[in-house]
Design a protein around this motif. Structure first.
Motif, PDB file in Angstrom:
ATOM      1  N   ASP A   1       9.548  43.160  46.907  1.00 56.82           N
ATOM      2  CA  ASP A   1      10.929  42.806  47.263  1.00 56.82           C
ATOM      3  C   ASP A   1      10.949  41.587  48.185  1.00 56.82           C
ATOM      4  O   ASP A   1      11.815  40.707  48.058  1.00 56.82           O
ATOM      5  CB  ASP A   1      11.623  43.994  47.935  1.00 56.82           C
ATOM      6  CG  ASP A   1      11.825  45.157  46.973  1.00 56.82           C
ATOM      7  OD1 ASP A   1      11.767  44.929  45.748  1.00 56.82           O
ATOM      8  OD2 ASP A   1      12.039  46.288  47.453  1.00 56.82           O
ATOM      9  N   ALA A   2      10.012  41.574  49.131  1.00 62.37           N
ATOM     10  CA  ALA A   2       9.956  40.454  50.081  1.00 62.37           C
ATOM     11  C   ALA A   2       9.636  39.148  49.362  1.00 62.37           C
ATOM     12  O   ALA A   2      10.177  38.086  49.710  1.00 62.37           O
ATOM     13  CB  ALA A   2       8.906  40.737  51.160  1.00 62.37           C
ATOM     14  N   ILE A   3       8.776  39.221  48.379  1.00 62.84           N
ATOM     15  CA  ILE A   3       8.455  38.014  47.614  1.00 62.84           C
ATOM     16  C   ILE A   3       9.701  37.505  46.894  1.00 62.84           C
ATOM     17  O   ILE A   3       9.999  36.301  46.890  1.00 62.84           O
ATOM     18  CB  ILE A   3       7.317  38.295  46.606  1.00 62.84           C
ATOM     19  CG1 ILE A   3       6.016  38.560  47.347  1.00 62.84           C
ATOM     20  CG2 ILE A   3       7.154  37.112  45.651  1.00 62.84           C
ATOM     21  CD1 ILE A   3       4.877  38.993  46.438  1.00 62.84           C
ATOM     22  N   ASP A   4      10.429  38.425  46.295  1.00 66.28           N
ATOM     23  CA  ASP A   4      11.648  38.023  45.587  1.00 66.28           C
ATOM     24  C   ASP A   4      12.657  37.393  46.540  1.00 66.28           C
ATOM     25  O   ASP A   4      13.257  36.346  46.236  1.00 66.28           O
ATOM     26  CB  ASP A   4      12.264  39.237  44.891  1.00 66.28           C
ATOM     27  CG  ASP A   4      11.523  39.609  43.617  1.00 66.28           C
ATOM     28  OD1 ASP A   4      10.723  38.781  43.143  1.00 66.28           O
ATOM     29  OD2 ASP A   4      11.742  40.710  43.100  1.00 66.28           O
ATOM     30  N   SER A   5      12.858  38.033  47.677  1.00 67.13           N
ATOM     31  CA  SER A   5      13.841  37.487  48.620  1.00 67.13           C
ATOM     32  C   SER A   5      13.362  36.156  49.184  1.00 67.13           C
ATOM     33  O   SER A   5      14.170  35.229  49.383  1.00 67.13           O
ATOM     34  CB  SER A   5      14.098  38.489  49.753  1.00 67.13           C
ATOM     35  OG  SER A   5      12.920  38.728  50.491  1.00 67.13           O
ATOM     36  N   THR A   6      12.064  36.047  49.420  1.00 66.89           N
ATOM     37  CA  THR A   6      11.531  34.783  49.921  1.00 66.89           C
ATOM     38  C   THR A   6      11.716  33.676  48.892  1.00 66.89           C
ATOM     39  O   THR A   6      12.090  32.547  49.234  1.00 66.89           O
ATOM     40  CB  THR A   6      10.037  34.927  50.263  1.00 66.89           C
ATOM     41  OG1 THR A   6       9.895  35.899  51.296  1.00 66.89           O
ATOM     42  CG2 THR A   6       9.452  33.600  50.723  1.00 66.89           C
ATOM     43  N   THR A   7      11.450  34.004  47.648  1.00 68.37           N
ATOM     44  CA  THR A   7      11.638  33.023  46.588  1.00 68.37           C
ATOM     45  C   THR A   7      13.082  32.541  46.546  1.00 68.37           C
ATOM     46  O   THR A   7      13.352  31.326  46.466  1.00 68.37           O
ATOM     47  CB  THR A   7      11.252  33.644  45.234  1.00 68.37           C
ATOM     48  OG1 THR A   7       9.890  34.083  45.298  1.00 68.37           O
ATOM     49  CG2 THR A   7      11.394  32.640  44.119  1.00 68.37           C
TER      50      THR A   7
END
Lengths: 105, 547
Positions: free
Chosen positions: B125-131
């Motif tokens: 989830d963090a990767i998605d939000s960071t992206t």
């Protein structure tokens, strides 16, 4: 009285190892995706972040692999324990039978 | 989850802001002409570099990893549930002794796995939000750049007009030589020019107070925009790396708390080759089926000490990095959508990494795995040995008990034979030897000298021959062992080390208690011991009956 159900333990061990294989496959897939994360993809001025992220992705995939490996080891350990109990049980039975038959052991 | 169909690359986004850069391309040259300096030390090239800091950013791979990780975690969640069920079954199939410890270990593994999978889900989830955040902040910069730095005019003056004002400020009025003509020229460009003003001084003042200030302000605004974007990007990366770092990568729990398979670390190697093979399958598959970390990783390790802070504190390392990774940059730039190029990329990366280093890494990992497996199996072996020793104790107890019981049975048989002989001798049907037996009832050894007696015993010759030794013992003063505590024959005492038959049961009970204390799971041995005890008890009862 039998303190361990050898057949059941062996079945559990086999299931655990099989399940661990599935997790390992997932770990391999995650690692494959991780290796596609290149440092340059972070942006021209952010290559070092890209380096860290690329390595971190591989490491994180390794968590799944470690999990799989641990479950595999547990399954193997259960197998070994079951076999050892079975062998020792058989050896004891043989010894008792020999004593009853009057054969020196 | 990010929709990858719309692209996760920064370049198309940055291109949207390029019109804003034309503002500086237009006015920085006249700025330099008038002031002889660069606004805030920047020229068009340096501003473009600032603006393009995020160029080549392609978050497709990172997003794909997040999706792969999420899929892996979902599948592993399912497997974890299966494993949890099996773990609980261990408690049923192996409820005592080492089984309790095994269940505790398995439960700790299950708990750890559950925690890890939650962390990995959060990470995806963090990767998605960071992206999304990264592309968002880059998009914001591009949009502000495109809108805030147009139209291409300063105080309504175009580049040509500014250059004309610079000429006027320097006294270059062309053919206009009188004051009124010059005033008219200036008033044509700068309508606010006063009726009796000095054309040169007015133009210089406008340049200094309006134009230069405007350009300084715009450059400052643009630099701030780019720096803020850079800071935000670094912040998003830093936050994401922190989430990665937050994933528990400590070794999984193992038997007796032994640490196993630390990521990238090598515990002390063990020598048990049998156990080494236990978990190598998993480790080797993980390393072989997928490419090992590419050459970048090795290079990254070299640079890891400087890490992200060098990016923040200065660009020198970044520039050096750019120099060393030119090929990689080119690869990334050309391999956006083509798997073939990606394969080539992998190949070049592999070539850039020393095969020896890769082999060493793999060897170290294998050693680590082998050592961990050895520890696990070593512990199991120890447990098995402990169980075996307990079982051995039980077996020896059984042997002793069996020997004692056999002796007791033999003695009982002798006693029974003796009684039979006495009865035979006392029987009226006995034709001879009766007197001898009756008269020498307690000293049966003397029967050896009786020819009649030998004849009378022929019917039970086998029993007689077997009991001869007993008779000799009895002759020498020993008595038939009974449950009443009489001493056993000395030969039996020496062979078994047991002082008296009643003590056999007590010794067995003690041994069983010890066995139960040491390892409850040796139920087989205990059961045998119990059986032997029961046998002894019945033998004692028989003995009493015989007496």
């Amino acid at each position: 009285m039998t303190a361990i159900d050898v057949a059941a333990i062996r079945g559990i061990a086999a299931d655990l190892k099989s399940s661990a294989d599935v997790v390992l496959d997932q770990a391999v897939a995650a690692k494959s995706a991780a290796t596609d994360v290149a440092s340059s993809q972070a942006g021209r001025d952010y290559r070092q972040w890209g380096d860290r992220l690329g390595r971190a992705c591989v490491d994180v995939a390794g968590v799944l692999a470690a999990y799989s490996q641990c479950v595999t080891v547990c399954g193997t350990a259960l197998e070994v324990a079951a076999s050892a109990y079975e062998q020792q049980d058989q050896a004891t039975a043989n010894r008792v039978a020999a004593i009853e038959a009057g054969i020196p052991t | 989850m990010i929709d990858t169909a719309n692209g996760l690359k920064a370049d198309p986004i940055l291109d949207r802001g390029l019109p804003g850069l034309r503002y500086f391309q237009a006015f920085l040259p006249p700025y330099g002409q008038w002031t002889g300096t660069k606004p805030l030390g920047h020229d068009t090239t340096s501003l473009l570099e600032l603006f393009d800091a995020q160029r080549e950013m392609d978050l497709t791979g990172l997003s794909a990893f997040a999706n792969a990780l999420r899929g892996a975690v979902d599948a592993s969640h399912y497997e974890a549930q299966i494993q949890g069920n099996r773990f609980r079954q261990v408690g049923v199939a192996w409820p005592e002794g080492a089984g309790v410890n095994a269940l505790q270990l398995l439960e700790s593994v299950g708990n750890r796995a559950g925690s890890d999978l939650e962390q990995l889900t959060d990470l995806a989830d963090a990767i998605d939000s960071t992206t999304a955040n990264l592309l968002g902040v880059v998009g914001h910069k591009a949009d502000v750049g495109a809108s805030a730095f147009t139209p291409e005019a300063v105080d309504g003056k175009s580049t040509d007009e500014v250059e004309q004002i610079i000429k006027y400020a320097r006294g270059d009025f062309g053919l206009a030589e009188d004051l009124e003509a010059r005033q008219a020229l200036v008033r044509g460009i700068l309508p606010g020019f006063p009726q009796d003003g000095d054309p040169e001084r007015y133009c210089a003042a406008w340049l200094n107070e309006v134009f230069v200030a405007a350009i300084d302000g715009k450059v400052g605004e643009f630099v701030t925009l780019c720096q803020d974007t850079d800071t935000a990007v670094c912040g998003f990366y830093e936050q994401l790396v922190a989430v990665f770092d937050g994933v528990d990568q400590s070794p999984y729990p193992t038997v007796q708390g032994l640490e196993a398979i630390p990521q990238g670390q090598n515990p002390a190697q063990q020598s048990d080759t049998d156990s080494n093979s236990l978990d190598l399958v998993a480790g080797s598959k993980f390393n072989i089926d997928s490419e090992s970390p590419d050459g970048d990783s090795q290079e990254a390790d070299d640079d890891s000490t400087s890490s992200s802070t060098s990016r923040i504190t200065g660009d020198e390392n970044s520039k050096e990095d750019d120099g060393t990774d030119v090929d990689e940059t080119d690869d990334a730039g050309s391999a956006d959508d083509e798997s073939d190029d990606e394969a080539e990329d992998d190949g070049s990366d592999t070539e850039s990494t020393s095969p020896t280093a890769q082999a060493k890494e793999q060897a170290e990992l294998i050693q680590a795995q082998a050592a961990a497996a050895t520890e696990v199996v070593g512990t199991i072996d120890a447990a098995i040995q402990a169980v075996g020793s307990v079982v051995d104790v039980g077996s020896k107890v059984v042997e002793v008990a069996s020997s004692a019981v056999s002796s007791v049975i033999e003695n009982i048989s002798s006693g029974v034979d003796l009684v039979d002989n006495i009865v035979d001798a006392a029987s009226p049907d006995s034709s001879d030897g009766g007197d001898g037996d009756a008269g020498d009832g307690k000293d049966t050894g003397e029967d050896e000298n009786s020819g009649e007696d030998e004849g009378a015993d022929e019917e039970d010759s086998s029993t007689d021959s077997a009991s001869t030794g007993q008779r000799q013992n009895l002759t020498s003063g020993s008595t038939i062992p009974t449950a009443t505590g009489q001493p056993i024959p000395s030969a039996l005492e020496q062979s078994t080390g047991i002082g008296a038959i009643p003590n056999v049961a007590a010794n067995l009970s003690t041994s069983m208690a010890m066995a139960a204390t040491q390892e409850r799971s040796t139920g087989q041995a205990t059961a045998v011991s119990e059986t032997a005890t029961a046998t002894t008890g019945s033998s004692e009862a028989d003995s009493e009956l015989a007496d």
